[in-house]
Design a protein around this motif. Structure first.
Motif, mmCIF file in Angstrom:
data_model
loop_
_atom_site.group_PDB
_atom_site.id
_atom_site.type_symbol
_atom_site.label_atom_id
_atom_site.label_comp_id
_atom_site.label_asym_id
_atom_site.label_seq_id
_atom_site.Cartn_x
_atom_site.Cartn_y
_atom_site.Cartn_z
ATOM 1 N N UNK A 8 0.844 -1.190 0.000
ATOM 2 C CA UNK A 8 0.000 0.000 0.000
ATOM 3 C C UNK A 8 0.881 1.242 0.000
ATOM 4 N N UNK A 9 0.554 2.184 -0.872
ATOM 5 C CA UNK A 9 1.241 3.479 -0.860
ATOM 6 C C UNK A 9 0.222 4.568 -1.167
ATOM 7 N N UNK A 10 0.176 5.542 -0.293
ATOM 8 C CA UNK A 10 -0.750 6.663 -0.426
ATOM 9 C C UNK A 10 -2.184 6.184 -0.678
ATOM 10 N N UNK A 11 -2.582 5.145 0.047
ATOM 11 C CA UNK A 11 -3.945 4.654 -0.023
ATOM 12 C C UNK A 11 -4.247 3.724 -1.182
ATOM 13 N N UNK A 12 -3.290 3.481 -2.062
ATOM 14 C CA UNK A 12 -3.499 2.597 -3.200
ATOM 15 C C UNK A 12 -2.872 1.235 -2.914
ATOM 16 N N UNK A 13 -3.627 0.178 -3.174
ATOM 17 C CA UNK A 13 -3.115 -1.181 -2.992
ATOM 18 C C UNK A 13 -2.561 -1.666 -4.329
ATOM 19 N N UNK A 14 -1.302 -2.077 -4.302
ATOM 20 C CA UNK A 14 -0.641 -2.643 -5.483
ATOM 21 C C UNK A 14 -0.419 -4.127 -5.242
ATOM 22 N N UNK A 15 -0.717 -4.955 -6.220
ATOM 23 C CA UNK A 15 -0.245 -6.333 -6.191
ATOM 24 C C UNK A 15 1.116 -6.286 -6.867
ATOM 25 N N UNK A 16 2.153 -6.147 -6.057
ATOM 26 C CA UNK A 16 3.502 -5.932 -6.588
ATOM 27 C C UNK A 16 3.996 -7.112 -7.421
ATOM 28 N N UNK A 17 3.431 -8.301 -7.211
ATOM 29 C CA UNK A 17 3.845 -9.457 -8.007
ATOM 30 C C UNK A 17 3.391 -9.344 -9.460
ATOM 31 N N UNK A 18 2.469 -8.421 -9.733
ATOM 32 C CA UNK A 18 1.962 -8.238 -11.092
ATOM 33 C C UNK A 18 2.496 -6.970 -11.759
ATOM 34 N N UNK A 19 3.314 -6.205 -11.036
ATOM 35 C CA UNK A 19 3.857 -4.966 -11.589
ATOM 36 C C UNK A 19 5.075 -5.251 -12.458
ATOM 37 N N UNK A 20 5.380 -4.302 -13.316
ATOM 38 C CA UNK A 20 6.626 -4.364 -14.068
ATOM 39 C C UNK A 20 7.768 -4.074 -13.105
ATOM 40 N N UNK A 21 8.940 -4.507 -13.490
ATOM 41 C CA UNK A 21 10.084 -4.245 -12.634
ATOM 42 C C UNK A 21 11.354 -4.845 -13.193
ATOM 43 N N UNK A 22 12.367 -4.841 -12.340
ATOM 44 C CA UNK A 22 13.687 -5.322 -12.721
ATOM 45 C C UNK A 22 14.252 -6.212 -11.624
ATOM 46 N N UNK A 23 15.110 -7.123 -12.046
ATOM 47 C CA UNK A 23 15.812 -8.015 -11.126
ATOM 48 C C UNK A 23 17.302 -7.761 -11.271
ATOM 49 N N UNK A 24 17.992 -7.728 -10.137
ATOM 50 C CA UNK A 24 19.447 -7.608 -10.129
ATOM 51 C C UNK A 24 20.039 -9.011 -10.035
ATOM 52 N N UNK A 25 21.084 -9.242 -10.815
ATOM 53 C CA UNK A 25 21.758 -10.541 -10.852
ATOM 54 C C UNK A 25 23.235 -10.318 -10.529
ATOM 55 N N UNK A 26 23.754 -11.098 -9.585
ATOM 56 C CA UNK A 26 25.185 -11.095 -9.277
ATOM 57 C C UNK A 26 25.642 -12.552 -9.280
ATOM 58 N N UNK A 27 26.704 -12.832 -9.990
ATOM 59 C CA UNK A 27 27.230 -14.199 -10.103
ATOM 60 C C UNK A 27 26.136 -15.187 -10.530
#
Length: 135
Positions: free
Chosen positions: A33-52
């Motif tokens: 939840x941010x500023x009263x809005x509920x996000x299903x973060x598993x369905x949002x766009x995004x990025x993953x960091x990879x090391x080794x």
């Protein structure tokens, strides 16, 4: 000792298990939840960091009306620059989408996050008293 290179890539459908695991571990839910809005973060766009060749960080964002909200940021591997690299990638993506603004929300007591975002060029805008209680 040579520092490991951080690679950043978009979240793909095959990453759902990793994304869900990190969100539940960090946020106790895939819903954020941010500023009263509920996000299903598993369905949002995004990025993953990879090391080794291992995923070590995740960020999700939501673009709406030319504004980009950085919804979540999680780094499993501290001190390798994954968090900085992830946010920089969101910044570049927001620019490529002609967003007018990139913003995020954190709590008043999270000085570590506030300092982190400040180093990346974010600025403090306002405080919402009792926002966590309301959410």
């Amino acid at each position: 000792m040579e520092e490991s290179k951080v690679e950043i890539r978009k979240i793909e459908a095959s990453d759902l298990e990793f994304v869900t695991h990190i969100l539940i571990k960090s946020w106790n839910s895939v819903e954020v939840v941010s500023k009263g809005k509920i996000h299903d973060a598993s369905k949002l766009k995004g990025f993953i960091a990879i090391v080794d060749n291992k995923p070590c960080g995740l960020t999700t964002f939501d673009i709406n009306k030319k504004e980009c909200e950085l919804v979540t940021l999680d780094s499993i591997l501290e001190g390798h620059g994954a968090g900085f690299a992830l946010v920089r990638e969101v910044i570049e993506h927001a620019k490529s989408q002609n967003c007018r603004r990139l913003w995020t929300v954190t709590t008043n007591d999270n000085a570590h996050a506030q300092e982190f975002y400040k180093k990346l060029g974010f600025r403090y805008v306002t405080t919402y008293p009792n926002a966590v209680s309301h959410s």
